[in-house]
Design a protein around this motif. Structure first.
Motif, mmCIF file in Angstrom:
data_model
loop_
_atom_site.group_PDB
_atom_site.id
_atom_site.type_symbol
_atom_site.label_atom_id
_atom_site.label_comp_id
_atom_site.label_asym_id
_atom_site.label_seq_id
_atom_site.Cartn_x
_atom_site.Cartn_y
_atom_site.Cartn_z
ATOM 1 N N ASN A 16 31.821 27.610 36.383
ATOM 2 C CA ASN A 16 31.452 28.969 36.742
ATOM 3 C C ASN A 16 32.529 29.950 36.306
ATOM 4 O O ASN A 16 33.719 29.682 36.451
ATOM 5 C CB ASN A 16 31.270 29.094 38.256
ATOM 6 N N ALA A 17 32.090 31.072 35.790
ATOM 7 C CA ALA A 17 32.960 32.224 35.586
ATOM 8 C C ALA A 17 32.596 33.219 36.679
ATOM 9 O O ALA A 17 31.451 33.269 37.131
ATOM 10 C CB ALA A 17 32.718 32.839 34.210
ATOM 11 N N TYR A 18 33.568 33.991 37.117
ATOM 12 C CA TYR A 18 33.323 34.967 38.167
ATOM 13 C C TYR A 18 33.771 36.340 37.708
ATOM 14 O O TYR A 18 34.717 36.471 36.924
ATOM 15 C CB TYR A 18 34.077 34.595 39.450
ATOM 16 N N VAL A 19 33.094 37.355 38.214
ATOM 17 C CA VAL A 19 33.480 38.737 37.980
ATOM 18 C C VAL A 19 33.630 39.385 39.349
ATOM 19 O O VAL A 19 32.713 39.346 40.171
ATOM 20 C CB VAL A 19 32.423 39.492 37.144
ATOM 21 N N ILE A 20 34.793 39.952 39.576
ATOM 22 C CA ILE A 20 35.065 40.674 40.816
ATOM 23 C C ILE A 20 35.171 42.144 40.432
ATOM 24 O O ILE A 20 36.043 42.522 39.642
ATOM 25 C CB ILE A 20 36.368 40.184 41.470
ATOM 26 N N ALA A 21 34.259 42.963 40.969
ATOM 27 C CA ALA A 21 34.196 44.358 40.550
ATOM 28 C C ALA A 21 34.220 45.294 41.756
ATOM 29 O O ALA A 21 33.651 44.991 42.809
ATOM 30 C CB ALA A 21 32.931 44.596 39.737
ATOM 31 N N SER A 22 34.886 46.419 41.546
ATOM 32 C CA SER A 22 34.953 47.457 42.569
ATOM 33 C C SER A 22 35.342 48.764 41.901
ATOM 34 O O SER A 22 36.210 48.777 41.011
ATOM 35 C CB SER A 22 35.985 47.076 43.638
ATOM 36 N N ALA A 23 34.723 49.830 42.319
ATOM 37 C CA ALA A 23 35.082 51.185 41.874
ATOM 38 C C ALA A 23 35.148 51.320 40.355
ATOM 39 O O ALA A 23 36.016 51.985 39.808
ATOM 40 C CB ALA A 23 36.405 51.614 42.509
ATOM 41 N N GLY A 24 34.237 50.633 39.655
ATOM 42 C CA GLY A 24 34.159 50.782 38.209
ATOM 43 C C GLY A 24 35.121 49.914 37.415
ATOM 44 O O GLY A 24 35.208 50.050 36.200
ATOM 45 N N GLU A 25 35.848 49.032 38.087
ATOM 46 C CA GLU A 25 36.763 48.124 37.406
ATOM 47 C C GLU A 25 36.366 46.683 37.712
ATOM 48 O O GLU A 25 35.857 46.392 38.791
ATOM 49 C CB GLU A 25 38.203 48.372 37.833
ATOM 50 N N ALA A 26 36.621 45.803 36.746
ATOM 51 C CA ALA A 26 36.212 44.405 36.904
ATOM 52 C C ALA A 26 37.333 43.469 36.475
ATOM 53 O O ALA A 26 38.047 43.731 35.502
ATOM 54 C CB ALA A 26 34.958 44.125 36.082
ATOM 55 N N LEU A 27 37.451 42.377 37.212
ATOM 56 C CA LEU A 27 38.373 41.301 36.891
ATOM 57 C C LEU A 27 37.534 40.063 36.601
ATOM 58 O O LEU A 27 36.667 39.700 37.399
ATOM 59 C CB LEU A 27 39.299 41.036 38.074
ATOM 60 N N VAL A 28 37.771 39.432 35.450
ATOM 61 C CA VAL A 28 37.045 38.225 35.067
ATOM 62 C C VAL A 28 37.901 37.020 35.439
ATOM 63 O O VAL A 28 39.088 36.974 35.102
ATOM 64 C CB VAL A 28 36.728 38.219 33.561
ATOM 65 N N VAL A 29 37.304 36.055 36.121
ATOM 66 C CA VAL A 29 38.007 34.834 36.504
ATOM 67 C C VAL A 29 37.391 33.673 35.741
ATOM 68 O O VAL A 29 36.190 33.417 35.855
ATOM 69 C CB VAL A 29 37.907 34.589 38.028
#
Length: 90
Positions: A16-29
């Motif tokens: 699995n890849a994950y995307v953590i997003a908030s307030a228009g910004e995203a971090l890809v894990v």
């Protein structure tokens, strides 16, 4: 999943890849296995209006970092031992 967290299944290695997003910004894990899948992931993130601010690799298994080139223009993060392993086994 929590609000702002998306899971992307990479079927080649059943990871699995994950995307953590908030307030228009995203971090890809763990961006995954194939550059083509990572490109699709990136396109989906950007299509919804999020700016990718970084990539995290949780560990040095090939299926978690092989598609890093798709995100070469953003900062990437990993444990120093994982970075050493990745550089030693390109």
């Amino acid at each position: 999943m929590a609000e702002g967290v998306d899971r992307w299944v990479m079927p080649e290695a059943m990871m699995n890849a994950y995307v953590i997003a908030s307030a228009g910004e995203a971090l890809v894990v763990d961006p995954g296995t194939l550059p083509s899948r990572a490109c699709a992931l990136r396109e989906a993130i950007e299509a919804r209006g999020d700016r990718i601010v970084g990539v995290v690799v949780t560990h040095a298994h090939w299926d978690h970092f092989l598609a890093m080139e798709t995100f070469s223009d953003v900062p990437s993060f990993a444990h120093p031992a994982a970075i050493e392993h990745i550089h030693a086994h390109p």
